[in-house]
Design a protein around this motif. Structure first.
Motif, PDB file in Angstrom:
ATOM      1  N   GLU A  18       0.825  -1.217   0.000  1.00  0.00           N
ATOM      2  CA  GLU A  18       0.000   0.000   0.000  1.00  0.00           C
ATOM      3  C   GLU A  18       0.860   1.270   0.000  1.00  0.00           C
ATOM      4  N   ARG A  19       2.015   1.220   0.687  1.00  0.00           N
ATOM      5  CA  ARG A  19       2.842   2.441   0.728  1.00  0.00           C
ATOM      6  C   ARG A  19       3.400   2.773  -0.664  1.00  0.00           C
ATOM      7  N   GLN A  22       0.540   4.512  -2.478  1.00  0.00           N
ATOM      8  CA  GLN A  22       0.398   5.916  -2.047  1.00  0.00           C
ATOM      9  C   GLN A  22       1.519   6.779  -2.631  1.00  0.00           C
ATOM     10  N   GLU A  26       1.045  10.099  -4.895  1.00  0.00           N
ATOM     11  CA  GLU A  26       1.616  11.417  -4.568  1.00  0.00           C
ATOM     12  C   GLU A  26       2.496  11.918  -5.714  1.00  0.00           C
ATOM     13  N   TYR A 147      -6.842   6.050  -8.289  1.00  0.00           N
ATOM     14  CA  TYR A 147      -6.426   7.464  -8.215  1.00  0.00           C
ATOM     15  C   TYR A 147      -7.614   8.373  -8.566  1.00  0.00           C
ATOM     16  N   ARG A 150      -9.909   8.531  -5.637  1.00  0.00           N
ATOM     17  CA  ARG A 150      -9.252   9.393  -4.623  1.00  0.00           C
ATOM     18  C   ARG A 150      -9.441  10.865  -4.992  1.00  0.00           C
ATOM     19  N   ASP A 155     -10.544  10.727  -0.669  1.00  0.00           N
ATOM     20  CA  ASP A 155     -10.006   9.531  -0.005  1.00  0.00           C
ATOM     21  C   ASP A 155     -10.729   8.300  -0.562  1.00  0.00           C
ATOM     22  N   CYS A 183      -6.347   0.101  -0.449  1.00  0.00           N
ATOM     23  CA  CYS A 183      -6.553   1.512  -0.081  1.00  0.00           C
ATOM     24  C   CYS A 183      -7.767   1.689   0.840  1.00  0.00           C
TER      25      CYS A 183
END
Ligand code: CP
Length: 310
Positions: A18-19, A22, A26, A147, A150, A155, A183
């Motif tokens: 998951e990181r 993310q 970003e 994405y 999101r 979120d 997510c």
């Protein structure tokens, strides 16, 4: 958060933490701003050569990767199976080794065989991105879909997503399920029982065969097309009956007492899974998905390129 991906290749969502997801999001936020500038090009992949190897048809993914690579100033070579020596019996490894002898740093590959991208990543000394391997995974599509959710809601965690249609033959469905769940979203699949694979409940996904109930439950509905090219038997009586039960029409949308977000990975079969006026309505974020695809693919290419020794 670390600025490095933990993986060396993007072969699927299953093994992507998951990181990493993310970090890709970003980084995509930055590239989305870049591609909306008057000058859309940055030098991040200068002197990096990327080969786009498409052994299966594609419009969106192929164009999106090529544009992403060019926006990052990479040198790009394109290969399509039709018109190549694959038709003369050359193996996947031989084709790719020949291409890599030309000093290619990264390979974006679409292939009809599940596992083709992992196979390649274990045999060649380049960064590999899976652009779709049979009915297995399509990781960049899942990343751009997630994405886009999101972006719409701020979120993904806690959002309810219904994926509707031919789940059995869809690489998008599997990658979407894995990415959305990582997510924090809740996922239901909906379609004729014959097009829902038995393993799907083991992923923690609920199954709903009543389309109206699935629509009443979800915040986002992701409509998938029937993958005729992967179907060798009949899974439902006729396309007309399929559309009557699982086609998303304005009437169905209007019967839901909330504004639903409508997604589709493309290509759309207008009038089958999605009525034309729904595809073109303000509920649909289908072209936002396409725009986000370029930013997300720029992020994936950029982050994997950081792992190339230069
Ligand atoms: N969504 C998607 O993969 O479309 P293409 O088959 O046109 O690349």
């Amino acid at each position: 958060m670390s600025s490095d991906l933990s993986v060396n290749h993007l072969t699927g969502i299953k093994d992507l933490p998951e990181r990493d997801i993310q970090l890709i999001f970003e980084t995509a936020d930055h590239f989305k701003e870049v591609i909306n500038r008057p000058i859309k090009k940055v030098p991040s992949l200068r002197d990096i050569t990327v080969a786009n190897l498409f052994f299966e048809n594609s419009t969106r993914t192929k164009l999106s990767f090529e544009l992403a690579e060019k926006r990052l100033s990479a040198d790009v070579v394109n290969f399509s199976a039709s018109g190549s020596s694959v038709s003369k019996g050359e193996s996947l490894t031989d084709t790719v080794n020949n291409i890599l002898a030309m000093k290619i740093d990264m390979v974006v590959m679409r292939h009809p065989s599940p596992g083709a991208a992992v196979f390649l990543s274990q045999r060649v000394n380049s960064r590999i991105i899976n652009a779709g391997d049979g009915a297995h995974e399509h990781p960049t599509q899942a990343l751009l879909d997630t994405y886009s959710i999101r972006e719409k809601f701020g979120d993904v965690a806690g959002k309810k997503i219904a994926i509707v249609g031919d789940i059995l033959h869809s690489r998008v469905a599997l990658s979407d399920i894995l990415c959305l769940q990582k997510c924090g979203a809740r996922v239901k699949v909906c379609g004729p029982q014959t097009l829902i694979p038995k393993f799907v409940t083991s992923l923690g996904v609920e199954v709903e065969t009543d389309f109206n109930k699935a629509l009443a439950w979800c915040d986002v509905v992701n409509m998938l097309r029937i993958q005729h090219e992967r179907q060798d038997i009949k899974y439902f009586p006729s396309l007309r009956e399929y559309t009557m039960q699982y086609g998303l029409t304005k009437e169905r949308l209007n019967n839901i007492a909330k504004p639903l977000v409508v997604m589709h990975p493309g290509p759309i079969n207008r009038g089958v899974e999605l009525a034309s006026d729904v595809a073109d309505s303000e509920n649909a974020v289908i072209l936002n998905q396409v725009e986000n695809g370029v930013a997300v693919r720029m992020a994936a290419l950029y982050l994997l390129a950081q792992k190339i020794a230069r």
